[in-house]
Design an enzyme around this catalytic site. Structure first.
Site, PDB file in Angstrom:
ATOM      1  N   ASP A 121      -1.343   2.979  -3.172  1.00  0.00           N
ATOM      2  CA  ASP A 121      -2.693   2.650  -3.163  1.00  0.00           C
ATOM      3  C   ASP A 121      -3.240   2.168  -1.249  1.00  0.00           C
ATOM      4  O   ASP A 121      -3.642   1.709  -1.427  1.00  0.00           O
ATOM      5  CB  ASP A 121      -2.832   1.683  -4.076  1.00  0.00           C
ATOM      6  CG  ASP A 121      -4.106   0.436  -4.171  1.00  0.00           C
ATOM      7  OD1 ASP A 121      -5.380   1.721  -4.149  1.00  0.00           O
ATOM      8  OD2 ASP A 121      -4.935  -0.392  -4.138  1.00  0.00           O
ATOM      9  N   LYS A 127      -4.182   7.056  -4.378  1.00  0.00           N
ATOM     10  CA  LYS A 127      -5.429   6.748  -3.674  1.00  0.00           C
ATOM     11  C   LYS A 127      -6.280   8.226  -2.509  1.00  0.00           C
ATOM     12  O   LYS A 127      -5.166   8.060  -1.800  1.00  0.00           O
ATOM     13  CB  LYS A 127      -6.071   5.051  -2.906  1.00  0.00           C
ATOM     14  CG  LYS A 127      -7.079   4.530  -2.568  1.00  0.00           C
ATOM     15  CD  LYS A 127      -7.603   3.962  -2.529  1.00  0.00           C
ATOM     16  CE  LYS A 127      -7.039   3.073  -1.336  1.00  0.00           C
ATOM     17  NZ  LYS A 127      -7.348   1.576  -1.869  1.00  0.00           N
ATOM     18  N   ASP A 164       6.901   1.017   7.180  1.00  0.00           N
ATOM     19  CA  ASP A 164       5.947   1.879   7.747  1.00  0.00           C
ATOM     20  C   ASP A 164       6.372   3.047   6.207  1.00  0.00           C
ATOM     21  O   ASP A 164       7.409   3.634   6.338  1.00  0.00           O
ATOM     22  CB  ASP A 164       5.518   2.910   9.010  1.00  0.00           C
ATOM     23  CG  ASP A 164       4.481   3.882   8.478  1.00  0.00           C
ATOM     24  OD1 ASP A 164       4.257   4.162   7.726  1.00  0.00           O
ATOM     25  OD2 ASP A 164       4.143   4.139  10.197  1.00  0.00           O
ATOM     26  N   VAL A 165       5.453   3.064   5.271  1.00  0.00           N
ATOM     27  CA  VAL A 165       5.771   4.400   4.250  1.00  0.00           C
ATOM     28  C   VAL A 165       6.094   5.635   4.864  1.00  0.00           C
ATOM     29  O   VAL A 165       6.489   6.780   4.789  1.00  0.00           O
ATOM     30  CB  VAL A 165       4.766   4.209   3.066  1.00  0.00           C
ATOM     31  CG1 VAL A 165       4.714   5.805   2.378  1.00  0.00           C
ATOM     32  CG2 VAL A 165       4.396   2.984   2.746  1.00  0.00           C
ATOM     33  N   PRO A 198      -1.912  -7.223  -1.008  1.00  0.00           N
ATOM     34  CA  PRO A 198      -1.127  -7.772  -1.460  1.00  0.00           C
ATOM     35  C   PRO A 198       0.329  -8.521  -2.810  1.00  0.00           C
ATOM     36  O   PRO A 198       0.329  -9.488  -2.867  1.00  0.00           O
ATOM     37  CB  PRO A 198      -2.106  -9.245  -1.722  1.00  0.00           C
ATOM     38  CG  PRO A 198      -3.086  -8.516  -1.939  1.00  0.00           C
ATOM     39  CD  PRO A 198      -2.946  -6.933  -1.216  1.00  0.00           C
ATOM     40  N   GLY A 199       0.022  -7.330  -3.122  1.00  0.00           N
ATOM     41  CA  GLY A 199       1.109  -6.927  -4.050  1.00  0.00           C
ATOM     42  C   GLY A 199       1.147  -6.759  -6.391  1.00  0.00           C
ATOM     43  O   GLY A 199       1.442  -7.043  -6.968  1.00  0.00           O
ATOM     44  N   ALA A 200      -0.554  -6.653  -5.723  1.00  0.00           N
ATOM     45  CA  ALA A 200      -1.471  -6.933  -7.189  1.00  0.00           C
ATOM     46  C   ALA A 200      -0.654  -5.334  -8.343  1.00  0.00           C
ATOM     47  O   ALA A 200      -0.357  -5.941  -9.214  1.00  0.00           O
ATOM     48  CB  ALA A 200      -2.494  -7.010  -7.154  1.00  0.00           C
TER      49      ALA A 200
END
Ligand code: SAM
Length: 194
Positions: free
Chosen positions: A104, A144, A79-80, A33-35
């Site tokens: 992440d 990650k 999509d990365v 969500p953007g943390a």
């Protein structure tokens, strides 16, 4: 106030390794969500909060919608691993280059541990292609992964293009999870013939 607790993992890593500096350009993969983007905006000064420091850039990408954040540019529903996303990034980044790639990302868990692990490693491997297109020489990649047999393969790939690769398990990451991070620093663009 952070959008999710994952922020503390990035804060912990960045306090130790100082990846994010004022003026830097950062790509945050799997940003919803953007943390992590909130942390990056603060540290690279992309909202211009500190007029005395250079202003950076933060671009977040996710398959999901990412609620707007001052100082960040979000590519929601992207999509990365898709090369068309890479092309958009090139346009958005100042000079087409990033100092840091953060990831992440995690696939939706199927419940089959090996399968999920393999899927995440495959996603991480595509980040080395992305690095080749956008990462500045000397740049860093934090990603990650879930520990397991294929993690070695990812580590080898990273070691072939980065000067240093280390494995991190932040205190803020649950002890009983297989989640770890590779921190790859000092990117060297693969030269001709390599
Ligand atoms: N770092 C984020 C934060 O602090 O708010 C949390 C990220 S969450 C653990 C993982 C995210 O990866 C999910 O939102 C998921 O949609 C995203 N994701 C998984 N595969 C992706 C892909 N191929 N492209 C873009 N995002 C992806």
């Amino acid at each position: 106030n952070f959008r999710c607790r994952s922020a503390f993992k990035l804060l912990e890593i960045d306090d130790k390794f100082r990846l994010l500096r004022p003026g830097y350009s950062v790509v945050d993969c799997g940003a919803a969500p953007g943390a992590w983007s909130q942390v990056a905006v603060e540290r690279v000064n992309s909202a211009g909060e500190d007029p005395e420091s250079p202003q950076g850039t933060v671009i977040g990408i996710d398959l999901l919608n990412i609620p707007p954040l001052d100082g960040a540019h979000f590519l929601s529903c992207h999509d990365v691993t898709d090369p068309t996303t890479h092309a958009k990034l090139l346009d958005l980044l100042p000079g087409g280059q990033a100092h840091v790639i953060l990831s992440d990302m995690a696939p939706n868990a199927s419940g089959f541990r090996d399968m999920d692990q393999e899927k995440l490693i495959t996603m991480c491997l595509t980040l080395t292609d992305l690095a080749e297109r956008i990462l500045k020489p000397g740049g860093s990649l934090l990603c990650k992964y879930w520990d397991g047999i294929l993690a070695n393969k990812l580590q080898e790939r990273l070691s072939s293009v980065f000067g240093s690769v280390r494995i991190l398990k932040p205190n803020a990451s649950r002890k009983d999870s297989a989640e770890k991070y590779f921190l790859a620093r000092v990117y060297r663009k693969p030269g001709k013939g390599s």
